[in-house]
Design a protein around this motif. Structure first.
Motif, PDB file in Angstrom:
ATOM      1  N   VAL A 111       0.693  -0.913   0.012  1.00 43.36           N
ATOM      2  CA  VAL A 111      -0.287   0.162   0.234  1.00 43.36           C
ATOM      3  C   VAL A 111       0.950   1.604   0.247  1.00 43.36           C
ATOM      4  O   VAL A 111       1.863   1.396   0.890  1.00 43.36           O
ATOM      5  CB  VAL A 111      -0.822   0.447   1.104  1.00 43.36           C
ATOM      6  N   LEU A 112       0.907   2.351  -0.862  1.00 42.40           N
ATOM      7  CA  LEU A 112       1.791   3.322  -0.868  1.00 42.40           C
ATOM      8  C   LEU A 112       0.803   4.285  -1.270  1.00 42.40           C
ATOM      9  O   LEU A 112       0.017   4.681  -2.424  1.00 42.40           O
ATOM     10  CB  LEU A 112       2.624   2.969  -2.508  1.00 42.40           C
ATOM     11  N   THR A 113       0.941   5.221  -0.393  1.00 40.25           N
ATOM     12  CA  THR A 113       0.675   6.235  -0.335  1.00 40.25           C
ATOM     13  C   THR A 113       1.047   7.856  -0.791  1.00 40.25           C
ATOM     14  O   THR A 113       2.585   7.535  -0.964  1.00 40.25           O
ATOM     15  CB  THR A 113       0.264   7.190   0.730  1.00 40.25           C
ATOM     16  N   GLY A 114       0.618   8.611  -1.946  1.00 41.16           N
ATOM     17  CA  GLY A 114       1.383   9.595  -2.155  1.00 41.16           C
ATOM     18  C   GLY A 114       2.222   9.370  -3.576  1.00 41.16           C
ATOM     19  O   GLY A 114       3.590   9.436  -4.706  1.00 41.16           O
ATOM     20  N   GLY A 115       1.226   8.062  -4.170  1.00 44.67           N
ATOM     21  CA  GLY A 115       2.155   7.281  -5.238  1.00 44.67           C
ATOM     22  C   GLY A 115       1.708   7.253  -7.058  1.00 44.67           C
ATOM     23  O   GLY A 115       1.445   7.406  -7.499  1.00 44.67           O
ATOM     24  N   THR A 124       6.634   2.963  -7.021  1.00 41.60           N
ATOM     25  CA  THR A 124       5.364   2.228  -7.500  1.00 41.60           C
ATOM     26  C   THR A 124       5.006   1.865  -9.036  1.00 41.60           C
ATOM     27  O   THR A 124       5.176   0.416  -8.742  1.00 41.60           O
ATOM     28  CB  THR A 124       3.901   3.594  -8.177  1.00 41.60           C
ATOM     29  N   ARG A 125       5.758   2.516  -9.742  1.00 45.00           N
ATOM     30  CA  ARG A 125       6.610   1.793 -11.233  1.00 45.00           C
ATOM     31  C   ARG A 125       7.593   0.953 -10.798  1.00 45.00           C
ATOM     32  O   ARG A 125       7.338  -0.485 -11.564  1.00 45.00           O
ATOM     33  CB  ARG A 125       6.922   2.641 -12.290  1.00 45.00           C
ATOM     34  N   MET A 126       8.208   0.860  -9.901  1.00 41.10           N
ATOM     35  CA  MET A 126       9.971   0.374  -9.368  1.00 41.10           C
ATOM     36  C   MET A 126       8.873  -1.776  -9.204  1.00 41.10           C
ATOM     37  O   MET A 126       9.504  -2.471  -9.793  1.00 41.10           O
ATOM     38  CB  MET A 126      10.614   0.628  -8.723  1.00 41.10           C
ATOM     39  N   ALA A 132       5.186  -6.904  -7.611  1.00 43.16           N
ATOM     40  CA  ALA A 132       4.390  -6.946  -5.924  1.00 43.16           C
ATOM     41  C   ALA A 132       2.646  -6.382  -6.664  1.00 43.16           C
ATOM     42  O   ALA A 132       2.666  -6.062  -8.093  1.00 43.16           O
ATOM     43  CB  ALA A 132       4.733  -5.507  -5.305  1.00 43.16           C
ATOM     44  N   ARG A 133       1.827  -6.664  -5.840  1.00 44.75           N
ATOM     45  CA  ARG A 133       1.089  -5.790  -6.209  1.00 44.75           C
ATOM     46  C   ARG A 133       0.511  -4.269  -5.561  1.00 44.75           C
ATOM     47  O   ARG A 133       0.741  -4.892  -3.774  1.00 44.75           O
ATOM     48  CB  ARG A 133      -0.610  -6.748  -5.751  1.00 44.75           C
ATOM     49  N   VAL A 134       0.241  -3.329  -6.535  1.00 43.49           N
ATOM     50  CA  VAL A 134       0.472  -1.963  -5.731  1.00 43.49           C
ATOM     51  C   VAL A 134      -0.437  -1.302  -5.419  1.00 43.49           C
ATOM     52  O   VAL A 134      -1.449  -1.742  -6.439  1.00 43.49           O
ATOM     53  CB  VAL A 134       1.706  -1.237  -6.640  1.00 43.49           C
ATOM     54  N   ILE A 135      -1.608  -1.859  -4.230  1.00 42.84           N
ATOM     55  CA  ILE A 135      -2.026  -0.345  -3.515  1.00 42.84           C
ATOM     56  C   ILE A 135      -1.779   1.087  -3.280  1.00 42.84           C
ATOM     57  O   ILE A 135      -1.070   1.422  -2.518  1.00 42.84           O
ATOM     58  CB  ILE A 135      -3.329  -0.840  -2.710  1.00 42.84           C
ATOM     59  N   VAL A 136      -2.634   1.994  -4.592  1.00 43.45           N
ATOM     60  CA  VAL A 136      -2.375   3.779  -4.502  1.00 43.45           C
ATOM     61  C   VAL A 136      -2.808   4.174  -3.729  1.00 43.45           C
ATOM     62  O   VAL A 136      -3.793   4.723  -4.244  1.00 43.45           O
ATOM     63  CB  VAL A 136      -1.006   4.144  -6.145  1.00 43.45           C
TER      64      VAL A 136
END
Length: 138
Positions: A111-115, A124-126, A132-136
């Motif tokens: 889970v990434l804030t500010g992505g 997020t791209r990396m 990885a499953r990324v939730i932005v």
């Protein structure tokens, strides 16, 4: 016909020896009308009782002087503290090694804030390129 400069400076009624001894001793033949700047004030002037207004002015001048000194010292300490803190942080910061391209993040949830922009977008791209499953959250 030619007069020497020492005789030309003297008044016409002066005798040849007038003022020569005083000039040789460092004084002048003329009497001084005012006080000499090098003379110390008389004792009665030094110990003269000051008026309340004079005491207030003197106190205010001393306060201004010391407040200025305190302000300059405080500002210098604050500035030096900031410089020292920044230098300490820079010197002891751990190095950031780039993540290896072979790093597999498959099955990892992030889970990434500010992505949505800037460094967050690049992170997020990396993470996504490594599986990885990324939730932005923007």
């Amino acid at each position: 016909a030619a007069m020497s400069s020492s005789r030309a400076d003297k008044p016409s009624g002066a005798k040849p020896g007038d003022g020569d001894a005083a000039a040789a001793a460092g004084g002048s033949s003329k009497k001084s009308k005012g006080k000499n700047k090098d003379e110390k004030p008389e004792k009665k002037d030094r110990f003269k009782k000051k008026t309340e207004a004079e005491l207030d002015d003197e106190f205010e001048a001393q306060c201004e002087k010391w407040c200025g000194v305190v302000f300059r010292v405080a500002f210098a300490c604050y500035s030096l503290f900031g410089i020292a803190t920044a230098t300490y942080e820079w010197a002891l910061r751990p190095p950031m090694y780039p993540l290896a391209a072979s790093l597999d993040l498959t099955g990892t949830n992030v889970v990434l804030t500010g992505g949505c922009s800037g460094i967050g977008l690049e992170t997020t791209r990396m993470l996504a390129t490594r599986g990885a499953r990324v939730i932005v959250g923007c």
